[in-house]
Every structure is written in C-alpha cells, then in structure tokens.
Design a protein around this motif. Sequence first.
Motif, PDB file in Angstrom:
ATOM      1  N   HIS A 499       9.979 -43.638 -49.039  1.00 28.49           N
ATOM      2  CA  HIS A 499       9.406 -44.304 -48.094  1.00 28.49           C
ATOM      3  C   HIS A 499      10.220 -45.199 -47.101  1.00 28.49           C
ATOM      4  O   HIS A 499      10.451 -45.709 -46.836  1.00 28.49           O
ATOM      5  N   ILE A 500      10.689 -46.355 -48.515  1.00 32.24           N
ATOM      6  CA  ILE A 500      11.250 -47.240 -47.858  1.00 32.24           C
ATOM      7  C   ILE A 500      12.686 -47.049 -47.122  1.00 32.24           C
ATOM      8  O   ILE A 500      12.891 -47.775 -45.936  1.00 32.24           O
ATOM      9  N   GLY A 501      13.261 -45.999 -47.799  1.00 32.43           N
ATOM     10  CA  GLY A 501      14.580 -45.654 -47.314  1.00 32.43           C
ATOM     11  C   GLY A 501      14.417 -44.787 -45.780  1.00 32.43           C
ATOM     12  O   GLY A 501      14.665 -45.598 -44.815  1.00 32.43           O
ATOM     13  N   ALA A 502      13.189 -44.440 -45.812  1.00 24.66           N
ATOM     14  CA  ALA A 502      12.730 -43.845 -44.638  1.00 24.66           C
ATOM     15  C   ALA A 502      12.706 -44.479 -43.995  1.00 24.66           C
ATOM     16  O   ALA A 502      12.801 -44.396 -42.591  1.00 24.66           O
ATOM     17  N   HIS A 503      11.322 -45.775 -43.860  1.00 24.90           N
ATOM     18  CA  HIS A 503      11.211 -46.435 -42.683  1.00 24.90           C
ATOM     19  C   HIS A 503      12.661 -47.668 -42.467  1.00 24.90           C
ATOM     20  O   HIS A 503      12.611 -47.530 -40.683  1.00 24.90           O
ATOM     21  N   ARG A 504      13.212 -47.959 -43.242  1.00 22.18           N
ATOM     22  CA  ARG A 504      14.217 -48.481 -43.107  1.00 22.18           C
ATOM     23  C   ARG A 504      15.239 -48.323 -42.220  1.00 22.18           C
ATOM     24  O   ARG A 504      15.683 -48.451 -40.998  1.00 22.18           O
ATOM     25  N   MET A 505      15.309 -47.533 -42.034  1.00 21.64           N
ATOM     26  CA  MET A 505      16.544 -46.020 -41.921  1.00 21.64           C
ATOM     27  C   MET A 505      16.306 -45.690 -40.195  1.00 21.64           C
ATOM     28  O   MET A 505      16.750 -46.165 -38.973  1.00 21.64           O
ATOM     29  N   SER A 506      14.681 -45.408 -39.960  1.00 18.32           N
ATOM     30  CA  SER A 506      13.786 -45.658 -38.831  1.00 18.32           C
ATOM     31  C   SER A 506      13.944 -46.693 -38.117  1.00 18.32           C
ATOM     32  O   SER A 506      14.379 -46.534 -36.628  1.00 18.32           O
ATOM     33  N   ALA A 507      13.798 -47.943 -38.294  1.00 18.29           N
ATOM     34  CA  ALA A 507      13.875 -49.236 -38.161  1.00 18.29           C
ATOM     35  C   ALA A 507      15.537 -49.187 -37.302  1.00 18.29           C
ATOM     36  O   ALA A 507      15.642 -50.005 -36.444  1.00 18.29           O
ATOM     37  N   GLY A 508      16.082 -48.930 -38.230  1.00 14.47           N
ATOM     38  CA  GLY A 508      18.160 -48.763 -37.397  1.00 14.47           C
ATOM     39  C   GLY A 508      18.029 -48.324 -36.225  1.00 14.47           C
ATOM     40  O   GLY A 508      19.297 -48.533 -35.652  1.00 14.47           O
ATOM     41  N   SER A 509      17.288 -47.183 -35.996  1.00 17.55           N
ATOM     42  CA  SER A 509      17.724 -46.450 -34.742  1.00 17.55           C
ATOM     43  C   SER A 509      16.267 -46.757 -34.164  1.00 17.55           C
ATOM     44  O   SER A 509      17.476 -45.882 -32.674  1.00 17.55           O
ATOM     45  N   LEU A 510      16.001 -47.587 -33.864  1.00 18.96           N
ATOM     46  CA  LEU A 510      14.931 -47.342 -33.248  1.00 18.96           C
ATOM     47  C   LEU A 510      14.976 -48.942 -32.338  1.00 18.96           C
ATOM     48  O   LEU A 510      13.976 -49.632 -31.713  1.00 18.96           O
ATOM     49  N   GLU A 511      16.362 -49.121 -32.266  1.00 20.09           N
ATOM     50  CA  GLU A 511      16.375 -50.500 -31.336  1.00 20.09           C
ATOM     51  C   GLU A 511      15.936 -50.714 -30.065  1.00 20.09           C
ATOM     52  O   GLU A 511      16.040 -51.939 -29.752  1.00 20.09           O
ATOM     53  N   HIS A 512      16.120 -49.604 -29.515  1.00 19.33           N
ATOM     54  CA  HIS A 512      15.844 -49.523 -27.872  1.00 19.33           C
ATOM     55  C   HIS A 512      14.283 -49.952 -27.842  1.00 19.33           C
ATOM     56  O   HIS A 512      14.114 -49.989 -27.115  1.00 19.33           O
ATOM     57  N   TRP A 513      13.469 -49.415 -29.252  1.00 22.51           N
ATOM     58  CA  TRP A 513      11.587 -49.099 -29.298  1.00 22.51           C
ATOM     59  C   TRP A 513      11.615 -50.560 -29.861  1.00 22.51           C
ATOM     60  O   TRP A 513      11.224 -49.968 -30.583  1.00 22.51           O
ATOM     61  N   PRO A 514      11.767 -51.617 -29.726  1.00 22.31           N
ATOM     62  CA  PRO A 514      11.229 -53.261 -30.933  1.00 22.31           C
ATOM     63  C   PRO A 514      10.313 -52.978 -30.975  1.00 22.31           C
ATOM     64  O   PRO A 514       9.736 -53.219 -32.222  1.00 22.31           O
ATOM     65  N   ALA A 515       8.463 -52.938 -30.162  1.00 25.64           N
ATOM     66  CA  ALA A 515       7.551 -52.280 -31.090  1.00 25.64           C
ATOM     67  C   ALA A 515       7.475 -51.371 -32.009  1.00 25.64           C
ATOM     68  O   ALA A 515       6.675 -51.431 -33.077  1.00 25.64           O
ATOM     69  N   GLU A 516       8.243 -50.079 -31.603  1.00 23.11           N
ATOM     70  CA  GLU A 516       7.937 -49.273 -32.859  1.00 23.11           C
ATOM     71  C   GLU A 516       9.201 -49.748 -34.210  1.00 23.11           C
ATOM     72  O   GLU A 516       8.562 -49.689 -35.533  1.00 23.11           O
ATOM     73  N   GLN A 517      10.506 -50.095 -33.956  1.00 17.54           N
ATOM     74  CA  GLN A 517      10.771 -50.587 -35.083  1.00 17.54           C
ATOM     75  C   GLN A 517       9.725 -51.543 -35.814  1.00 17.54           C
ATOM     76  O   GLN A 517      10.327 -52.233 -36.765  1.00 17.54           O
ATOM     77  N   ARG A 518      10.129 -52.623 -35.178  1.00 14.88           N
ATOM     78  CA  ARG A 518       8.669 -53.980 -36.203  1.00 14.88           C
ATOM     79  C   ARG A 518       7.630 -53.074 -36.291  1.00 14.88           C
ATOM     80  O   ARG A 518       7.600 -52.984 -38.101  1.00 14.88           O
ATOM     81  N   ARG A 519       7.261 -51.965 -36.291  1.00 15.91           N
ATOM     82  CA  ARG A 519       6.245 -50.961 -37.785  1.00 15.91           C
ATOM     83  C   ARG A 519       6.725 -50.553 -38.330  1.00 15.91           C
ATOM     84  O   ARG A 519       6.006 -51.139 -39.667  1.00 15.91           O
ATOM     85  N   HIS A 520       8.038 -49.699 -38.598  1.00 20.21           N
ATOM     86  CA  HIS A 520       8.903 -49.485 -39.448  1.00 20.21           C
ATOM     87  C   HIS A 520       8.981 -50.787 -40.822  1.00 20.21           C
ATOM     88  O   HIS A 520       8.922 -50.612 -41.829  1.00 20.21           O
ATOM     89  N   LEU A 521       9.506 -52.179 -40.206  1.00 22.37           N
ATOM     90  CA  LEU A 521      10.228 -53.013 -40.610  1.00 22.37           C
ATOM     91  C   LEU A 521       8.990 -53.301 -41.026  1.00 22.37           C
ATOM     92  O   LEU A 521       8.385 -53.970 -42.313  1.00 22.37           O
ATOM     93  N   ILE A 522       7.625 -53.499 -40.776  1.00 26.46           N
ATOM     94  CA  ILE A 522       6.524 -53.859 -41.570  1.00 26.46           C
ATOM     95  C   ILE A 522       5.928 -52.877 -42.911  1.00 26.46           C
ATOM     96  O   ILE A 522       5.327 -53.297 -43.538  1.00 26.46           O
ATOM     97  N   ALA A 523       5.845 -51.655 -42.273  1.00 23.61           N
ATOM     98  CA  ALA A 523       5.633 -50.093 -43.471  1.00 23.61           C
ATOM     99  C   ALA A 523       6.160 -50.730 -44.511  1.00 23.61           C
ATOM    100  O   ALA A 523       6.323 -50.593 -45.396  1.00 23.61           O
ATOM    101  N   ALA A 524       7.790 -50.887 -44.370  1.00 26.39           N
ATOM    102  CA  ALA A 524       8.798 -51.214 -45.233  1.00 26.39           C
ATOM    103  C   ALA A 524       8.313 -51.998 -46.503  1.00 26.39           C
ATOM    104  O   ALA A 524       8.513 -52.240 -47.637  1.00 26.39           O
TER     105      ALA A 524
END
Length: 544
Positions: A499-524
């Motif tokens: 799950h850490i890997g999934a959140h980090r990977m998602s954050a890396g693909s969501l640069e166009h969606w900063p709010a969602e990227q932050r949610r993934h980084l916080i979750a990781a």
Amino acid sequence: MLVYGDHTERVNARARLLALAERMQGGPWSHDELTGHFVELAGVAQGLADSDFANAGCDRRRSAEATLLQHLNRLAERLLASWDAGCVGTSEPYRLEMPASLPFEIEIRIPEGYAFYALRPEAYALAARQLHLRGTPRVIGLRSIGTGLACAVSAALGVDPPITLRPHGDPFNRQLSISSELAADLLCGDPHFVVVDEGPGLSGSSFGCVADWLEERGVPRERIAFLAGHGNELGLQASARHRERWATVQRPVVRLDAPRPEWIEALAGSLTEPLLDISGGQWRPLWNAAEGEWPAINPTWERRKFLARTSSGTWLVKWAGLGAIGDSKLALARHLSDWSSELAGLTGGWLVTRWHEDALPTRPQMHELIDYLRLRASLPAPQPGASPETLVGMTCRNLPSFADWSPALEHIQPRPVCTDNRLAAHEWLRLPDGRLLKADVLDHHRAHDLIGCQDIAWEVAGAIIELQLAPEQAEQLRAALNVSPAMLRFYRVAYLAFHIGAHRMSAGSLEHWPAEQRRHLIAADRLEQQLPSVDAVEHAGHVH
C-alpha cells in the motif's frame, strides 16, 4: 514500485471446450450469455496460441487456433447483430467443433479490459465501421484480449478471422517473433492493416512494435490503422517514433463504458433522471463525510460506476465484468448478502445494488470485524494470489529499508481464501437501523494488482493497520482468526509495503491533480509510521 500484476488460470483445454460446446447447444441465449460464450472461447484461443508460442519461440500458423478464430468470427457476427437490434440475443443453437489437436493444459490470462475497465467487444466493432480503408483489411489481434477484440473487428468488416501476435519482452520496448511462413501470410497482397488491442499504456510499445515491423517491411504508414481502448496520446515512456506515428494514423474509438438505461430499468424500475457518473472519486461528495476526510483515490484504478435514481429508489451501478468474471461477482454478492446492500442483479457486465444515502461512515465493533473475517476465511480462493516469495520481492523493491529482507519462509504456509483486500476505514458504513455494511466487497481479490487471494492473515494485518487497532485489540483479532504471530508479522510488513508503494506510485502519476496527489502522499506517510524497523522484525525471530 511493484504494484501491478497479471492473473492467469490454468485449465484443461479439451475439458473447457467440451463444457462450452455443451452450453452453446442450448438456448435461447440472452445477449449477456452470448457475450459470455464469446469471451470464454476467446480465452481458450489465446491460451492455445500462447502455449504454442512458448513451445516454438515464435508466432506461427496454428490449425487449432485457426479453427477457434473461425468460430469466434461467427459468434462476433451474432453478437454485433444482437447489439444493433437492442441486445435481443439469439435463440439459435451453435455447434462448436473441436480442433483436431489440443495441448493438455493451457494458461488463460485474465482479459483486463473485460474484467476491470468496462471494455466491450462491440465497441471495437463499431469503431471498425468508422475506418476509411485503402485496401482489403487485414486484422491483427494482440494477445491476450486482442484475440477476441480482433474477431469482433473482422466480423464488423466482413473479412477473414485475424492473425494474432504476442508482443513480448521489456514492457516499454516490446518485440515480435514471427515465423517466415506467417510473415508471408501477413504481408501478401496490398492490404490495409488494422492492429487491435486494449490500451495503450505508458509506452504503447505493443502497438508500436507491430507498426515498426510492418513499416520495416515496406508497408506505408497510410495503410496502418490502430483500434485501441481510448483516444488519449501515448504515455510518458513512449518513443518519439511511436508518438509521432500515433498522432498520424487512423485510430477511431467508440466508448461503451456506460450501461444502457433499459438494462438498469429492467432490474430496478424506470429511471427518474439520467444516470449519474460517480467514477474516479466522484462518489466522495455523496459520502457522508467532510472533504478533509475523503480517502485518496486513483481514477485509473477505480471501476466505472453510476448512480441510478429510479422509481424503486437509488441504486449503485458498478462494473463487475463480462461473462464468467461478472457471474462470479454475482455469486459472491449473494453469498455476502448479510454484509452488503440489496442486490438487484447483473446486467451487461454491470452489478446493480442498493445505494443507501443515509449510511454513515463508522468503525466496526470487534465482534463484527471477527464475524466478517471468519466469513471471508470460509470462502475458497478462485485462484491463489501472489506467493510469499513474490510478496518478499515486492517488499524489497517498494521499501528501501527492507531492501535486504530475507524472511524465514518455512514458517509461512499460506492457505489462500477469497480475501476482501480492502479493509480501509472508509469502507465501513452504518445504517440508521444499526446494521453494518461493508462496501466494495467483490473486486479486490482479483484486481489488476499482484496481491490476489491471500491467507486470512493478510486480512488480519490489513484490519490492524487500516483501523489502527490497539495492541490488545490486534491480539484479540489474531487469536480469533487463528493466525500465528509469525504469519501476522510477515503479512503486516508485506501489506504495508504494497500500500505504501501503491500510494507513492499514484502520487507520481497525479501531478495534474495536486489535491489528490497530496492525499496519496499523506496516506503513504501515515502507513510508513506503522512500519516496524528491520531490527524489530528480526528480533521477533521473523527473519534469518
């Protein structure tokens, strides 16, 4: 990060075909049953071709595959005729002839588009009708799912069945291996090539390697067309050559990734307003929680889903899958009826269940959590998921601090069951009458990731982590599910790594969606705080 995974099924080829042939003698078929026959036969054809590819080291002429592709073309004609007529199905029986020679066992790959991404073969047939061809079409299907999709295209164009190929090697630099005889078949005459597959993904190299091969043998670019699952540009890993070609060749797309309204009305009553698309996290504003509590989502991993307001109330319409894939979800939904919403049924690959607008986010009480996990532990796994060795490799790759992790796997003896794999806190809902619902119970044991069905210890670890159970609660849950301390330590680390890997990977693909990227980084970051040190795990006797 290592997150994705492919799932396969090993079957006896002759037994699978004989069972399918017996079912196809009956009737009348609904459109869904016709689709199921088509998807299942395409899987067997793919398995036969890949078995021969593994033995020969190349794609070549195959009489058994050719026989099944002829049948698939005929079924595709019926499927398209049924679609055009409003999905009325067919009442005519069909005689499925057995190929003369079959391998004993084949490996069928889960067709990802049919399983996860609301892809329909009819969409490719409709897209094929939009092509402007300069010659007789020659259809090339890219295995796996391209086998059936290409037959739908051939049927729509009124031509012979496709030739199927297996791009192989580096995912970002696929290659072809084709016998000289099959190459001659491909290149004879002056056709217009139509290359068919789902995707493309990050690189589009499967499409690209076929077009490279054709152009290197003198085929002009204007005689190459692509039929793909979406109309987007190629991903970040695409080569300049592939990107430039992708922008210039014909590639019409037809999307059928929403249910027909009449399908829903047949199960749930007349629609009182148009279907509301709540995919890609759009369901969260309807969830009874503040925006600051919204869970992180990755829209590319979410299944398509809609809200249907009808004369009988509000319903969730969610993609379950075509053929046997969807049928298995329907059976599981019935088995888990005490924990899930009222079930209206399955139609066109879409599962329809009651939407409770008055449900509130909650946490399960310990006795409820134990009862639910005991039920999951009683459900046999349709296919085993990632092995302990695979989970170790994933952990070493996703967690730098565990790069040299070497657990004593002789103490890890999993018994895979039909795990939920989704015990996140936001998945638990309480109805006004006090009943507890567990959302999203059907999909994640066979999702497009590498985990799959695991030992119930995976669920216990997930519940402890996601619900942040106190030590005494964690011990109570472990004991109630009869999970050994060694198994729990192992799966706790593996669960966090995935799950850490999934959140980090998602954050890396969501640069166009900063709010969602932050949610993934916080979750990781939150999960990493629960990660034990390697020394602590070693001290517990878990690794050498």
